[in-house]
Scaffold this motif. Structure first.
Motif, PDB file in Angstrom:
ATOM      1  N   GLY A  13      13.441  82.842  70.336  1.00  0.00           N
ATOM      2  CA  GLY A  13      13.684  82.672  68.904  1.00  0.00           C
ATOM      3  C   GLY A  13      14.929  83.413  68.458  1.00  0.00           C
TER       4      GLY A  13
ATOM      5  N   ALA B 234      18.260  81.877  66.849  1.00  0.00           N
ATOM      6  CA  ALA B 234      18.756  82.354  65.556  1.00  0.00           C
ATOM      7  C   ALA B 234      20.256  82.669  65.649  1.00  0.00           C
TER       8      ALA B 234
ATOM      9  N   THR C 195      22.144  79.464  65.914  1.00  0.00           N
ATOM     10  CA  THR C 195      22.173  78.793  64.609  1.00  0.00           C
ATOM     11  C   THR C 195      23.232  79.441  63.724  1.00  0.00           C
TER      12      THR C 195
ATOM     13  N   LEU D  61       9.677  80.943  67.120  1.00  0.00           N
ATOM     14  CA  LEU D  61      10.835  80.819  66.216  1.00  0.00           C
ATOM     15  C   LEU D  61      10.717  81.813  65.066  1.00  0.00           C
TER      16      LEU D  61
ATOM     17  N   PHE E 267      13.482  84.699  64.542  1.00  0.00           N
ATOM     18  CA  PHE E 267      14.335  84.750  63.350  1.00  0.00           C
ATOM     19  C   PHE E 267      14.058  86.019  62.547  1.00  0.00           C
TER      20      PHE E 267
ATOM     21  N   ALA F  99      16.010  88.546  64.135  1.00  0.00           N
ATOM     22  CA  ALA F  99      17.431  88.374  63.780  1.00  0.00           C
ATOM     23  C   ALA F  99      17.711  88.972  62.403  1.00  0.00           C
TER      24      ALA F  99
ATOM     25  N   PHE G  29      18.874  84.658  57.825  1.00  0.00           N
ATOM     26  CA  PHE G  29      17.831  84.697  58.864  1.00  0.00           C
ATOM     27  C   PHE G  29      16.453  84.897  58.243  1.00  0.00           C
TER      28      PHE G  29
ATOM     29  N   TRP H 294      15.096  81.618  56.963  1.00  0.00           N
ATOM     30  CA  TRP H 294      14.589  80.779  58.060  1.00  0.00           C
ATOM     31  C   TRP H 294      13.311  81.365  58.651  1.00  0.00           C
ATOM     32  N   ALA H 295      13.282  82.691  58.763  1.00  0.00           N
ATOM     33  CA  ALA H 295      12.081  83.322  59.326  1.00  0.00           C
ATOM     34  C   ALA H 295      10.864  82.997  58.469  1.00  0.00           C
TER      35      ALA H 295
END
Ligand code: SF4
Ligand code: SF4
Lengths: 241, 326
Positions: free
Chosen positions: B19, B23, B26, B171, B175, B178, B193, B196-197
């Protein structure tokens, strides 16, 4: 194709554990061994066995019956334990259908034991590999043994002949006949594992008595009127104590 | 099933490693598209890649404790045609190598454009390696989850939801790490991040709750009667064939009370899904750099509980033969 297997007769198994101990003895000293124990004489004993005999009570007191249930690897024809093995240590022999573990390849990940729905595999904590019933592969394929001894140790040891060994793909084998004639069944056939081992159910006892068996061959105490032969000379029974 | 800590650590740690890498990548793609400010190759991507690698190595290390013979582990690569475990054993080192290369390329600064696609997309070496690694990262999620999902007799695992959950939980935690990493480095990607997390955490929550509901509906297709093939309504086990324990009574049961297992479920639902989301939300407003790190730490603790529960929840049919644990 040959598929060697056991047919276990629940009608005659008396739960004596002779198969369990003879299996442990033979395989501990054979190529599959050792089958180590942990703390065998302490409070919490544990150890590897290829074969266990469990006991169940069927029915409601006082109308109960005891069923002894020997349990070992069923040498499935479609064994779910084999394809999951990452190393190829678990395999099914092409020539006789016995499912085996190559202890030199096994990494002890236990994945195969998760895949077997019957709980037939046991992990050896001392040697850190997976072990299971080999159907005494080192006996049944040993051509130096006389043919009547080329059988698994449990079969040789069973005092009631509750364990029939043979090729279940050969319709003429004793195993196939027993399955056919005595209502042999597989464990959980709906799981699609096609167990090769079968069990014979409890059934009504049938005693076969022939005419001659009802006629006495001799009559040593002369207690009955009917004397089977005329008393010209003494029989061995007449002179023996 | 008995939850083994080696496997709990393996699956959670590599999930985070994957993950985190995804991240980072991404982030790189976003900044390439000028949606995010570009980041320092060495300080961010190389170091981040290293952190991902540390998690992967730690997971791999933990997995060796699960093996009886770790020195033979290389043999496990041989049965990739049939075994998902074997596939994982191949894909994990490949992914680790790719992450290592990704970090190395960034560290050495080999990020000069190699070519440009239709005058817009500037492609450098790290982008190519990262792209391949991203595909492999998803392949690894699938392999890890399929180890469990492919076992058809363990009904609780034998579902596509297992794959969904392993992927989204990995994931989410990656994230989350991250976000924590950016907060620690003082880089203003925390919001990116973190958002998204939270999205992945909420998606994972849907999947996990769905699987909890599914497993609650499951009914055994077998019972003692079908297990031993004696068709009689009254059956009771008198002996299991031995006095002490055995592999069969240890490996397939968690040996904890139902109340304990339920508490673990409540704990992981709280720690994995609720606490981190609250903490990340709070960090938006408070501009705190500690909160994202705390969010990650709580989520990881929760993930360990989640994985413990995942194993404990699965009922192995062999337990029928051992009524004391059935
Ligand atoms: S009983 Fe279990 S270990 Fe034996 S062949 Fe079948 S699945 Fe494999
Ligand atoms: S424990 Fe051994 S035999 Fe079983 S799956 Fe792992 S490597 Fe194969």
């Amino acid at each position: 194709m040959t598929q060697l297997a056991l047919v276990i007769d629940l009608n005659v198994c008396v739960g004596c554990h002779a198969c369990v101990t003879s299996c442990k003895q033979w395989n501990t000293s054979g190529t599959a061994g050792p089958l180590p124990d942990q703390r065998p004489y302490d409070d919490d004993p544990s150890g590897v066995f290829f074969n266990r005999v469990q006991t169940y009570e069927v029915g409601c007191f006082p109308d109960t019956e005891t069923v002894h249930f020997p349990k070992s690897c069923l040498h499935c024809e479609d064994p779910p334990c084999v394809p999951v093995c990452p190393t190829g240590a678990s395999y099914k022999r092409e020539d006789n259908g016995v499912v085996l573990v190559d202890y030199d390849k096994c990494i002890g990940c236990k994945y195969c034991s998760w895949a077997c729905p019957y709980g037939a595999r046991e992990f050896d904590e001392n040697n850190k590999v997976m072990k299971k019933c080999t159907l005494c592969i080192d006996r049944i394929t040993d051509m130096s043994l006389p043919e009547e001894e080329r059988k698994p140790a449990c079969v040789m040891a069973c005092p009631t002949s509750a364990r029939i060994y043979g090729d279940v793909h050969d319709p003429e084998s004793a195993a196939s006949k027993a399955i056919r004639e005595e209502g042999g069944y597989q464990l959980q056939p709906e799981w699609g594992t096609k167990p090769a081992n079968h069990y014979l159910p409890r059934r009504k006892q049938q005693i076969h008595i022939s005419e001659e068996e009802l006629v006495r061959a001799d009559n040593p105490l002369r207690k009955e009127d009917e004397v089977p032969f005329d008393q010209q000379s003494e029989t061995l029974d007449d002179v023996a104590w | 099933m008995h939850p083994a800590f080696s496997v709990i650590f393996l699956t959670t740690l590599i999930g985070i490693g994957q993950g985190l890498f995804l991240a980072l990548y991404t982030g790189q793609v976003y900044s390439l598209a000028n949606l995010l400010p570009g980041q320092d190759s060495q300080g961010f991507y190389a170091l981040g890649g290293l952190v991902a690698l540390v998690f992967l190595v730690a997971g791999l290390f933990a997995s060796f404790f699960h093996l009886g013979h770790p020195e033979r582990a290389w043999r496990a690569a041989s049965q990739w045609r049939t075994s998902w475990l074997s596939r994982e054993v191949i894909v994990l080192p490949v992914f680790m190598l790719l992450v290592f290369l990704f970090a190395l390329v960034h560290y050495l600064g080999w990020t000069q454009p190699l070519f440009t696609v239709s005058d817009a997309l500037v492609v450098d070496l790290s982008l190519i390696i990262g792209f391949i690694a991203s595909i492999v990262a998803f392949a690894l999620y699938i392999c890890t989850a399929m180890i469990y999902a492919s076992l058809k007799f363990l009904k609780e695992w034998h579902s596509p939801l297992t794959v969904v959950n392993y992927t989204f939980l990995g994931l989410a935690s990656g994230f989350m790490l991250a976000a924590a990493f950016s907060a620690y480095k003082g880089i203003d990607l925390v919001a990116f991040f973190g958002t998204w997390a939270v999205i992945f955490t909420l998606t994972a929550a849907i999947g996990r709750v769905a699987s909890l509901m599914r497993n609650r509906q499951l009914r055994n297709q077998y019972d003692l009667s079908s297990a031993i093939g004696v068709r009689h309504p009254q059956l009771a086990q008198q002996t299991q064939g031995f006095l002490g324990g055995s592999f069969n009574t240890r490996e397939f049961f968690h040996h904890k009370s139902a109340g304990f297992v339920n508490n673990v479920r409540r704990l992981f639902l709280l720690l994995v899904f609720i606490v981190p989301v609250v903490l990340i939300a709070a960090s938006y407003f408070l501009q705190s750099e500690v909160l994202p790190m705390a969010a990650f730490a709580f989520q990881y603790l929760g993930l360990m509980a989640e994985r413990w529960y995942f194993f404990a929840e699965a009922k192995h049919p062999q337990n029928m033969y051992y009524q004391q644990i059935a």
